[in-house]
Design a protein around this motif. Structure first.
Motif, short mmCIF file in Angstrom:
data_model
loop_
_atom_site.label_atom_id
_atom_site.label_comp_id
_atom_site.label_asym_id
_atom_site.label_seq_id
_atom_site.Cartn_x
_atom_site.Cartn_y
_atom_site.Cartn_z
N ARG A 1 -3.51 -8.84 0.16
CA ARG A 1 -2.95 -9.01 -1.18
C ARG A 1 -3.43 -7.88 -2.11
O ARG A 1 -2.66 -7.38 -2.94
CB ARG A 1 -3.34 -10.37 -1.75
CG ARG A 1 -2.56 -11.53 -1.15
CD ARG A 1 -2.76 -12.81 -1.93
NE ARG A 1 -1.92 -13.88 -1.44
CZ ARG A 1 -0.63 -14.02 -1.75
NH1 ARG A 1 -0.06 -13.14 -2.55
NH2 ARG A 1 0.08 -15.02 -1.27
N ILE B 1 -1.41 -4.79 -1.25
CA ILE B 1 -0.04 -4.89 -1.77
C ILE B 1 -0.02 -4.61 -3.27
O ILE B 1 0.84 -3.87 -3.77
CB ILE B 1 0.55 -6.29 -1.47
CG1 ILE B 1 0.76 -6.47 0.04
CG2 ILE B 1 1.86 -6.49 -2.22
CD1 ILE B 1 1.09 -7.90 0.45
N ARG C 1 1.92 -1.59 -5.05
CA ARG C 1 2.95 -1.89 -6.05
C ARG C 1 2.67 -1.12 -7.35
O ARG C 1 3.60 -0.59 -7.97
CB ARG C 1 3.02 -3.39 -6.31
CG ARG C 1 4.10 -3.78 -7.32
CD ARG C 1 4.18 -5.29 -7.53
NE ARG C 1 4.68 -5.96 -6.34
CZ ARG C 1 3.95 -6.77 -5.59
NH1 ARG C 1 2.67 -7.02 -5.90
NH2 ARG C 1 4.47 -7.35 -4.51
N MET D 1 3.77 -0.80 0.42
CA MET D 1 4.08 -2.21 0.15
C MET D 1 4.69 -2.88 1.38
O MET D 1 4.34 -4.00 1.75
CB MET D 1 5.04 -2.32 -1.03
CG MET D 1 4.43 -2.02 -2.38
SD MET D 1 5.68 -1.95 -3.69
CE MET D 1 6.38 -3.60 -3.58
N HIS E 1 1.94 -3.41 4.25
CA HIS E 1 0.96 -4.48 3.99
C HIS E 1 1.64 -5.84 3.88
O HIS E 1 1.07 -6.85 4.32
CB HIS E 1 0.18 -4.16 2.72
CG HIS E 1 -0.46 -2.81 2.72
ND1 HIS E 1 -1.22 -2.36 3.79
CD2 HIS E 1 -0.45 -1.79 1.82
CE1 HIS E 1 -1.65 -1.13 3.53
NE2 HIS E 1 -1.20 -0.77 2.35
N THR E 2 2.85 -5.88 3.32
CA THR E 2 3.58 -7.14 3.22
C THR E 2 3.93 -7.65 4.61
O THR E 2 3.86 -8.86 4.88
CB THR E 2 4.85 -6.97 2.37
OG1 THR E 2 4.49 -6.50 1.07
CG2 THR E 2 5.60 -8.29 2.25
N LEU F 1 8.49 -13.16 3.03
CA LEU F 1 7.86 -11.83 3.04
C LEU F 1 8.59 -10.87 3.96
O LEU F 1 8.75 -9.68 3.65
CB LEU F 1 6.39 -11.96 3.47
CG LEU F 1 5.45 -12.65 2.48
CD1 LEU F 1 4.04 -12.71 3.04
CD2 LEU F 1 5.45 -11.92 1.14
N GLU G 1 11.40 -9.44 2.18
CA GLU G 1 10.95 -8.39 1.26
C GLU G 1 10.78 -7.07 2.00
O GLU G 1 11.16 -6.00 1.49
CB GLU G 1 9.62 -8.79 0.60
CG GLU G 1 9.72 -9.87 -0.45
CD GLU G 1 8.38 -10.12 -1.12
OE1 GLU G 1 7.57 -9.16 -1.21
OE2 GLU G 1 8.12 -11.26 -1.53
N VAL G 2 10.19 -7.13 3.19
CA VAL G 2 9.97 -5.92 3.98
C VAL G 2 11.31 -5.29 4.35
O VAL G 2 11.47 -4.06 4.30
CB VAL G 2 9.16 -6.24 5.26
CG1 VAL G 2 9.04 -5.00 6.14
CG2 VAL G 2 7.78 -6.75 4.89
#
Length: 307
Positions: free
Chosen positions: A162, A165, A169, A177, A180-181, A200, A203-204
């Motif tokens: 976290r 990330i 960010r 990002m 790590h995400t 997640l 998001e990637v």
């Protein structure tokens, strides 16, 4: 800076002369040789405060000259030792330590990987460029988090990931990002936090498309497909996995792409995931075909990598 140098010299030589002070200030400005020359000059001049000299002003004091020479040499070594490594060398070292840590992690040497990533963080902290320093630290922290995941230290792993990330960010580093995400999503999947893992992974996927990295996009498609299956979205899972296979196949056929072997290995992985999903759904004939395709893609990846 100059005041600190003068203070440091005063601690070394309580009776420091104006010439000696000037030498230190010159050295701090980067001219170490000039500093040494001024110190030697201070010892040979008939300036009463420059150094200890014989009472006769026209006679040189060998002891004073020797003292000045020793001081000059010590000062020169001290200043050279305090000089930070060149920025390019530090950046290269950060990259090398990341690569070495990842290689050790992949072959199961988690202790060695952790040592590399810790050294990477301490090296990155020496970078003078704020952006490079923060990016290097984020990469190291995220990599440490991935090792902690494999060690079963879930709470520490999540905290590290976290943090990485958040740092990425803040830098608008979409590649960092995404990396790590993705690792945090894998941790959640291992903890059966499947809905969070799926969110997640999506998001990637969005980040990979934003950066235009199609290799990462293929990997993300496969991860989303696997995560969809875990939450019962079976039709969507099969669709994502097939899209991952198609993209990986396309990328693996590009002989001029240094990442082609990885794309073929990714294709094999997606075939395997699709095989597992089809088996669970009772589509056994299709599952067998996917298993064969996985074996073929993996063999192609090995052959390509060896050429």
């Amino acid at each position: 800076m100059l005041g600190d140098a003068a203070t440091a010299l005063g601690a070394l030589v309580p009776a420091a002369s104006a010439d000696t002070i000037a030498a230190v200030l010159t050295a701090v400005n980067g001219d170490v040789n000039a500093a040494a020359e001024l110190l030697l000059s201070a010892a040979s001049q008939p300036d009463e405060g420059a150094c200890r000299r014989a009472e006769a002003p026209d006679q040189e004091d060998p002891a004073a000259i020797k003292e000045a020479e020793e001081l000059a040499a010590a000062l020169k070594l001290s200043l050279q030792a305090d000089e930070p490594p060149p920025e390019d060398d530090l950046r290269q070292k950060v990259s090398e330590l990341l690569d070495a840590g990842q290689e050790r992690r992949e072959r199961g040497d988690l202790k060695g990987a952790m040592e590399c990533f810790e050294r990477c963080r301490s090296t990155a902290e020496q970078l003078r460029s704020a952006r490079d320093r923060k990016r290097g630290i984020a990469s190291a922290i995220g990599s440490i988090g991935s090792v902690l995941t494999l060690l079963g230290e879930d709470r520490r792993a999540e905290a590290h990931l976290r943090d990485a990330i958040a740092m990425s960010r803040a830098l608008w580093d979409e590649i960092g990002m995404g990396w790590h995400t993705g690792n945090l999503a894998q941790l959640y999947a291992m903890q059966s936090r499947n809905d969070e893992a799926l969110s997640l992974h999506r998001e990637v996927l969005a980040l990979s498309r934003s950066t235009g990295d199609r290799h990462n996009e293929a990997a993300a498609l496969s991860s989303v497909g696997s995560a969809c299956f875990q939450v019962g979205q079976h039709a969507e899972a099969l669709d994502y996995l097939r899209r991952a296979i198609a993209l990986s196949r396309e990328l693996g056929e590009r002989a001029d792409d240094a990442r082609a072997a990885g794309a073929r290995a990714g294709q094999a992985g997606s075939h395997s995931r699709l095989c597992e999903a089809l088996t669970a759904l009772g589509h056994l004939e299709e599952a067998v075909e996917e298993a064969r395709s996985a074996r073929t893609a993996y063999a192609a990846a090995c052959t390509f990598a060896s050429t």
